[in-house]
Design a protein around this motif. Structure first.
Motif, mmCIF file in Angstrom:
data_model
loop_
_atom_site.group_PDB
_atom_site.id
_atom_site.type_symbol
_atom_site.label_atom_id
_atom_site.label_comp_id
_atom_site.label_asym_id
_atom_site.label_seq_id
_atom_site.Cartn_x
_atom_site.Cartn_y
_atom_site.Cartn_z
ATOM 1 N N GLU A 222 0.842 -1.212 0.000
ATOM 2 C CA GLU A 222 0.000 0.000 0.000
ATOM 3 C C GLU A 222 0.877 1.263 0.000
ATOM 4 N N GLN A 224 1.213 3.574 -2.012
ATOM 5 C CA GLN A 224 0.646 4.818 -2.581
ATOM 6 C C GLN A 224 0.241 5.811 -1.503
ATOM 7 N N ASP A 225 0.042 5.360 -0.292
ATOM 8 C CA ASP A 225 -0.395 6.288 0.755
ATOM 9 C C ASP A 225 0.723 6.754 1.672
ATOM 10 N N ALA A 253 -5.168 5.685 -3.847
ATOM 11 C CA ALA A 253 -4.476 6.675 -3.008
ATOM 12 C C ALA A 253 -5.511 7.486 -2.238
ATOM 13 N N TYR A 255 -5.416 9.074 0.727
ATOM 14 C CA TYR A 255 -5.123 10.273 1.500
ATOM 15 C C TYR A 255 -4.847 11.475 0.611
ATOM 16 N N HIS A 388 -12.237 3.864 4.308
ATOM 17 C CA HIS A 388 -10.770 3.801 4.316
ATOM 18 C C HIS A 388 -10.236 2.688 5.215
ATOM 19 N N LYS A 391 -9.128 -0.845 3.658
ATOM 20 C CA LYS A 391 -8.022 -0.950 2.717
ATOM 21 C C LYS A 391 -7.257 -2.263 2.902
ATOM 22 N N ARG A 425 -11.071 12.574 -4.733
ATOM 23 C CA ARG A 425 -10.742 11.915 -3.459
ATOM 24 C C ARG A 425 -11.833 10.947 -3.049
#
Ligand SMILES: Nc1ncnc2c1ncn2[C@@H]1O[C@H](COP(=O)(O)OP(=O)(O)O)[C@@H](O)[C@H]1O
Ligand SMILES: [Mg+2]
Length: 466
Positions: A222, A224-225, A253, A255, A388, A391, A425
């Protein structure tokens, strides 16, 4: 999650990539990134592998830890799995740099940023100062995540991930003054760091640390965050002659930093990234909704790090979208479905906020999807959380209640950002949530359906309830 499957397709290649270089693996949801991360960790820790050594796996939630029990003991003892925050705190502690009470909590950050914005409003005018508090907080976190320490560096930066970049010149000067004032107010309140500075501080301490490194290999799931500073600190944490392997999916992504591994010092020396498109989790029907969302105006982008998802072969049933008479009607339908299904399989109720997810679940027995989820097994049961929080996880069935325009995109996000960015987002959150469902997806709404869902060109069946 079950024992590790037999690797297939290009998976064996990724598992056995060179152990003395860095690698980047990008794949859409369900392509086996977390599975490969564990298999690679196992490979790099095994005594029979050349250049084996201690491995750190950086993960978003503890679900991966459950894999550990399936691994052979000799390798198991050499693998550490933890979140980035835990890693950074542990390292800083070991260097005598950490004082527990010194990290500002989100409320303390908000207070200090609010004061800083107020003082700027007394000195300047201009539309940049009309933005919402969350916008300023996000901008300051972005600055520290990028590792900018001077206004010049900030002025020169191209702001990726924010669809309408803040103009260079005066607006950024104002923000930079707010940043300085925020840090002053925060220091005065007795806090040395916030959670985002942690990465920059960790990077700085590693840079000056010529001592031995604890890990020979680091694997990021993960990715990407993570901010560039977090990734840089992990790159610096690898012992000489070791490897860093980055797994990520920029469609997920959540955040909103929209930041690439490219700005984070992972040097591939011209070697290509590995890309994965074959979805091993979702049925074709579920994946079609996710693909349509990824191609919607809100999520579509020319970013070369975005891997286009493709439709899996395994078919199932179409998702259902239920228009309910009101909110209580949605709760009633979802509870019936969830209590029934969770007797035989893993079911999740995922909503935009924790509060609404809990409200829907009500008296049903369930487990919360927090990052410290202590136990993750293959038993049937009901899980509840905000989008979220899911995830990296997967469920046989996912219920997504309250897909009303009044709830998604969330009004606070719409207030804080320009519309495009707010919608992008929020669409990524929906994407994460939809791709958690292996075979069944139930979506509900009662007023106006959220604009973020793609048009139903035969993507789901519609029903009215009751
Ligand atoms: N080689 C494989 N054979 C069968 N199933 C696999 C294989 N690799 C992954 N899977 C399954 O596919 C699903 C998605 O894998 P996961 O690693 O969670 O993907 P990602 O992290 O990319 O979203 C999981 O159920 C996993 O067990
Ligand atoms: Mg994963």
């Amino acid at each position: 999650m079950s024992p590790l499957p037999q690797p297939k397709g290009k998976q064996p290649k990724v598992i056995h990539l060179s152990s003395d270089q860095h690698h980047v693996v990008l794949g859409t949801a369900g392509t086996g990134k977390s599975t490969m991360a564990m298999m690679r960790a196992l490979h790099l820790a095994r005594p029979s592998t050349a250049n084996n050594g201690p491995v750190l796996v950086v993960t978003f939630n503890n679900a991966l830890v459950t894999y550990l029990k399936y691994l052979e003991p000799a390798a198991q003892s050499k693998i550490t799995i933890e979140t980035y925050a835990k890693f950074a705190r542990g390292y800083l502690n070991s260097k005598g740099h950490m004082e527990w009470g010194r990290i500002a909590k989100p409320e303390q950050v908000s207070d200090a940023v609010a004061k800083a914005v107020q003082s700027a409003r007394r000195r300047y005018r201009g539309s940049v100062l009309d933005r919402d508090l969350d916008w300023f907080i996000d901008e300051l976190h972005w600055i520290s995540g990028m590792g900018f320490t001077t206004e010049d560096a900030y002025q020169l930066a191209d702001r990726v991930g924010r669809h309408t970049p803040l103009q260079k010149g005066l607006p950024r000067k104002v923000i930079w003054e707010i940043r300085d004032a925020y840090r002053k107010f925060r220091d005065e309140a007795g806090f040395w760091y916030d959670w985002y500075d942690l990465a920059a501080v960790t990077r700085g301490v590693f840079e000056r640390d010529s001592g031995d490194r604890k890990y020979l290999h680091i694997i990021i799931d993960e990715g990407q965050d993570l901010s560039p500073e977090a990734i840089r600190s992990l790159t610096l944490a690898v012992a000489p002659g070791g490897s860093l392997t980055f797994f990520g999916d920029y469609h997920q992504a959540i955040y909103g930093q929209g930041l690439s591994w490219r700005s984070a010092g992972i040097n591939l020396n011209g070697r290509p990234t590995e890309k994965f498109v074959d979805n091993l989790r979702n049925t074709a029907e579920i994946a079609r909704v996710a693909i349509a969302l990824a191609q919607s105006t809100y999520m579509k982008s020319g970013d070369i790090d975005l891997v286009e998802p493709v439709q899996p072969i395994v078919g199932g049933v179409k998702p259902t979208l239920a228009r309910c008479v009101d909110g209580d009607g949605q709760i009633d339908l979802v509870r019936r479905f969830a209590s029934d299904r969770s007797k035989v399989e893993k079911v999740a109720i995922l909503a935009r906020t924790w509060e609404s997810a809990r409200r829907v679940a009500g008296p049903l027995p369930y487990r919360r999807l927090d990052a410290d989820l202590a136990k993750w097994d293959d038993e049937p049961g009901l899980y509840v959380g905000a989008y979220h929080s899911a995830k990296g996880l997967e469920f046989a069935s996912v219920c997504m209640p309250f897909l009303d325009e009044s709830h998604v995109p969330h009004p606070e996000v719409l207030a804080a950002y320009v519309e495009d960015e707010a919608c992008a987002r929020e669409a990524r959150l929906l994407y994460v949530s939809i791709t958690r469902a292996r075979s069944t997806l139930l979506m509900t709404y009662s007023g106006t359906l959220t604009r973020l869902l793609p048009d139903n060109t035969d993507l789901w069946d519609e029903m009215v309830w009751p």
